[in-house]
Design a protein around this motif. Sequence first.
Motif, PDB file in Angstrom:
ATOM      1  N   HIS A 190       0.833  -1.203   0.000  1.00 53.08           N
ATOM      2  CA  HIS A 190       0.000   0.000   0.000  1.00 53.08           C
ATOM      3  C   HIS A 190       0.874   1.263   0.000  1.00 53.08           C
ATOM      4  N   LEU A 191       1.868   1.241   0.887  1.00 55.37           N
ATOM      5  CA  LEU A 191       2.762   2.402   1.030  1.00 55.37           C
ATOM      6  C   LEU A 191       3.518   2.680  -0.273  1.00 55.37           C
ATOM      7  N   LEU A 192       4.042   1.627  -0.877  1.00 54.39           N
ATOM      8  CA  LEU A 192       4.822   1.801  -2.110  1.00 54.39           C
ATOM      9  C   LEU A 192       3.933   2.292  -3.251  1.00 54.39           C
ATOM     10  N   ARG A 193       2.733   1.755  -3.325  1.00 52.95           N
ATOM     11  CA  ARG A 193       1.850   2.190  -4.422  1.00 52.95           C
ATOM     12  C   ARG A 193       1.452   3.648  -4.241  1.00 52.95           C
ATOM     13  N   ARG A 194       1.249   4.037  -2.972  1.00 57.15           N
ATOM     14  CA  ARG A 194       0.899   5.441  -2.722  1.00 57.15           C
ATOM     15  C   ARG A 194       2.050   6.360  -3.131  1.00 57.15           C
ATOM     16  N   ALA A 195       3.263   5.837  -3.016  1.00 61.08           N
ATOM     17  CA  ALA A 195       4.439   6.633  -3.395  1.00 61.08           C
ATOM     18  C   ALA A 195       4.694   6.565  -4.910  1.00 61.08           C
ATOM     19  N   GLY A 196       3.838   5.865  -5.643  1.00 62.30           N
ATOM     20  CA  GLY A 196       3.963   5.808  -7.103  1.00 62.30           C
ATOM     21  C   GLY A 196       4.911   4.726  -7.589  1.00 62.30           C
ATOM     22  N   ILE A 197       5.292   3.799  -6.683  1.00 60.74           N
ATOM     23  CA  ILE A 197       6.195   2.707  -7.103  1.00 60.74           C
ATOM     24  C   ILE A 197       5.335   1.483  -7.407  1.00 60.74           C
ATOM     25  N   ASN A 198       5.436   1.002  -8.614  1.00 62.17           N
ATOM     26  CA  ASN A 198       4.532  -0.077  -9.002  1.00 62.17           C
ATOM     27  C   ASN A 198       5.084  -1.435  -8.582  1.00 62.17           C
ATOM     28  N   VAL A 199       4.956  -1.688  -7.298  1.00 59.26           N
ATOM     29  CA  VAL A 199       5.300  -3.003  -6.766  1.00 59.26           C
ATOM     30  C   VAL A 199       4.245  -3.970  -7.303  1.00 59.26           C
ATOM     31  N   SER A 200       4.687  -5.168  -7.695  1.00 56.28           N
ATOM     32  CA  SER A 200       3.699  -6.112  -8.239  1.00 56.28           C
ATOM     33  C   SER A 200       3.546  -7.313  -7.315  1.00 56.28           C
ATOM     34  N   GLU A 201       2.421  -8.004  -7.475  1.00 59.82           N
ATOM     35  CA  GLU A 201       2.154  -9.227  -6.699  1.00 59.82           C
ATOM     36  C   GLU A 201       1.831 -10.331  -7.698  1.00 59.82           C
ATOM     37  N   MET A 202       2.769 -11.245  -7.823  1.00 56.58           N
ATOM     38  CA  MET A 202       2.562 -12.363  -8.748  1.00 56.58           C
ATOM     39  C   MET A 202       2.840 -13.634  -7.950  1.00 56.58           C
ATOM     40  N   TYR A 203       2.010 -14.448  -7.740  1.00 55.56           N
ATOM     41  CA  TYR A 203       0.640 -14.529  -8.183  1.00 55.56           C
ATOM     42  C   TYR A 203      -0.237 -14.435  -6.958  1.00 55.56           C
ATOM     43  N   THR A 204      -1.489 -14.105  -7.141  1.00 54.16           N
ATOM     44  CA  THR A 204      -2.360 -13.848  -5.995  1.00 54.16           C
ATOM     45  C   THR A 204      -3.438 -14.932  -5.895  1.00 54.16           C
ATOM     46  N   ARG A 205      -4.245 -14.834  -4.814  1.00 53.09           N
ATOM     47  CA  ARG A 205      -5.406 -15.735  -4.673  1.00 53.09           C
ATOM     48  C   ARG A 205      -6.292 -15.648  -5.912  1.00 53.09           C
ATOM     49  N   GLU A 206      -6.421 -14.416  -6.401  1.00 52.88           N
ATOM     50  CA  GLU A 206      -7.307 -14.191  -7.550  1.00 52.88           C
ATOM     51  C   GLU A 206      -6.790 -14.925  -8.796  1.00 52.88           C
ATOM     52  N   SER A 207      -5.464 -14.806  -9.038  1.00 54.51           N
ATOM     53  CA  SER A 207      -4.935 -15.486 -10.232  1.00 54.51           C
ATOM     54  C   SER A 207      -4.965 -17.004 -10.020  1.00 54.51           C
ATOM     55  N   TYR A 208      -4.827 -17.438  -8.742  1.00 56.04           N
ATOM     56  CA  TYR A 208      -4.889 -18.878  -8.439  1.00 56.04           C
ATOM     57  C   TYR A 208      -6.290 -19.416  -8.749  1.00 56.04           C
ATOM     58  N   ARG A 209      -7.312 -18.618  -8.354  1.00 56.90           N
ATOM     59  CA  ARG A 209      -8.700 -19.038  -8.655  1.00 56.90           C
ATOM     60  C   ARG A 209      -8.893 -19.115 -10.171  1.00 56.90           C
ATOM     61  N   ALA A 210      -8.308 -18.145 -10.889  1.00 60.71           N
ATOM     62  CA  ALA A 210      -8.426 -18.166 -12.361  1.00 60.71           C
ATOM     63  C   ALA A 210      -7.741 -19.412 -12.920  1.00 60.71           C
ATOM     64  N   LEU A 211      -6.565 -19.738 -12.375  1.00 65.59           N
ATOM     65  CA  LEU A 211      -5.840 -20.937 -12.822  1.00 65.59           C
ATOM     66  C   LEU A 211      -6.675 -22.189 -12.536  1.00 65.59           C
ATOM     67  N   GLN A 212      -7.368 -22.179 -11.383  1.00 65.34           N
ATOM     68  CA  GLN A 212      -8.175 -23.349 -11.007  1.00 65.34           C
ATOM     69  C   GLN A 212      -9.420 -23.527 -11.881  1.00 65.34           C
ATOM     70  N   THR A 213      -9.778 -22.490 -12.652  1.00 61.93           N
ATOM     71  CA  THR A 213     -10.906 -22.700 -13.568  1.00 61.93           C
ATOM     72  C   THR A 213     -10.484 -23.647 -14.694  1.00 61.93           C
ATOM     73  N   PHE A 214      -9.158 -23.751 -14.918  1.00 62.49           N
ATOM     74  CA  PHE A 214      -8.662 -24.673 -15.953  1.00 62.49           C
ATOM     75  C   PHE A 214      -8.133 -25.973 -15.347  1.00 62.49           C
TER      76      PHE A 214
END
Length: 428
Positions: free
Chosen positions: A338-362
């Motif tokens: 949260h802090l880094l994004r507020r400072a404009g630094i595009n920290v990424s999160e790979m992979y998340t619960r959301e992408s895991y759920r998407a993977l589980q659809t296949f």
Amino acid sequence: MSAAGSLFRWRMGVPVATPIGLREWKVAAAACWAGKEAQCAFEDEMRDFFGVPWVRSTISGRAALYLALVAMRRNTRRNEVVIPAFVCPSVGRAVVKAGLRPVLCDVGPTGSGLDPDDLRRKLSERTLAVVTAHLFGFPVDVQDSIRLAHSAGAMVIEDAAQAFGATIHGRRAGASADVGIFSFGMSKVLWSFAGGAVCSNNAALSARLDDVLGEAQTPGWRRECQSVAKGALLSLLIRSHHLGPVAAVWNGSLRGRHDCDDFPCELCASSTAALGRHMIRRFDEITSVRRGNAGRYAAALADLDGVTLPKVDARCEPVYLRFPVIVDDVETKRRIVHLLRRAGINVSEMYTRESYRALQTFAHADGPCPIAEHLMERMLHLPTHCYVTDSEIALAIHAFRGILPTRAPIRAAGAISGPAEVCASSVK
Ligand SMILES: Cc1ncc(COP(=O)(O)O)c(C=O)c1O
């Protein structure tokens, strides 16, 4: 954040970016009509670079994976493909598109590679292939996975989409298994707007792959021109550091694809091939900037308690696509992001619960994948690319150090050996 919201975040950076100059876009534009010549030159360059006998270029990494699986599927009743549980959903999508069943396997402690115990459980007489991935630019040893898969009669695909050019034991990631796949998509080591490649050491399989690829089309000149125009516009926005609009379109119309959507299975566009060939020649220059930035994070965060930084041993030469950090406490990780994004630094999160759920659809997990689930809650990635500024790196380091305590120095056998020294020297 909504696309409209991110439009107003002027300094919002992109997580990954490769500098491509006007001269290179001119090369790409001039090659729109070059046809097979540009692809052959690109493939020759890659064959030398990887030291493998057979390489072909494709329109994307997922198309390369799909085409490899279609070639493997011929003359066999095996129909399962073991894939990592910690990977983008497009890998599962490619397996399903090839008419095969993906089976999720837990991963190694850094997210790359496969957990050997879980792999043993997932292998059966139905297994056609095993996919193992080198993530974030950090290569892993795949010899155990190859041995286990081969002894079960399955082939191995190294997914080096995120680790183009990384080496382990003196070999390039992707060049040790039956097949290696690569991506030149926008968030990869060598960006050429789109594109992918498949290489093989297996003569029988590469002959089958030639048949499969013989049926594939190439994008027409109209689409080639569109790609070059979009890519040039995007790289101009990134270069000008006016990144708000880029954040808005990064996953939108310019990227134009979603990891779960169907995708074309074509050969590489000639403009992409010409650009890719050019980019390979700049590999050392691009990687050295990323390595320098990763080294700064490693040195500055090494004495913090509650984080695990990548360890790089002497046999391994990563390409540092991103700098992955595992934060022990989930809430603390959220605060840092949260802090880094507020400072404009595009920290990424790979992979998340959301992408895991998407993977589980296949793909079905067929049992728990505790390492993958641990990482998807705790891992974040700091940007290492050429446009990250010194002040952004300092800000990111400051955010970590403001939140996490430092570790007490470790005293062993009368000597003082601080973890800072261990980790800082581990990123070459
Ligand atoms: C690990 C991995 N495999 C495969 C792919 C697919 O590559 P592409 O986007 O070129 O289709 C990606 C891309 O995001 C990836 O990160």
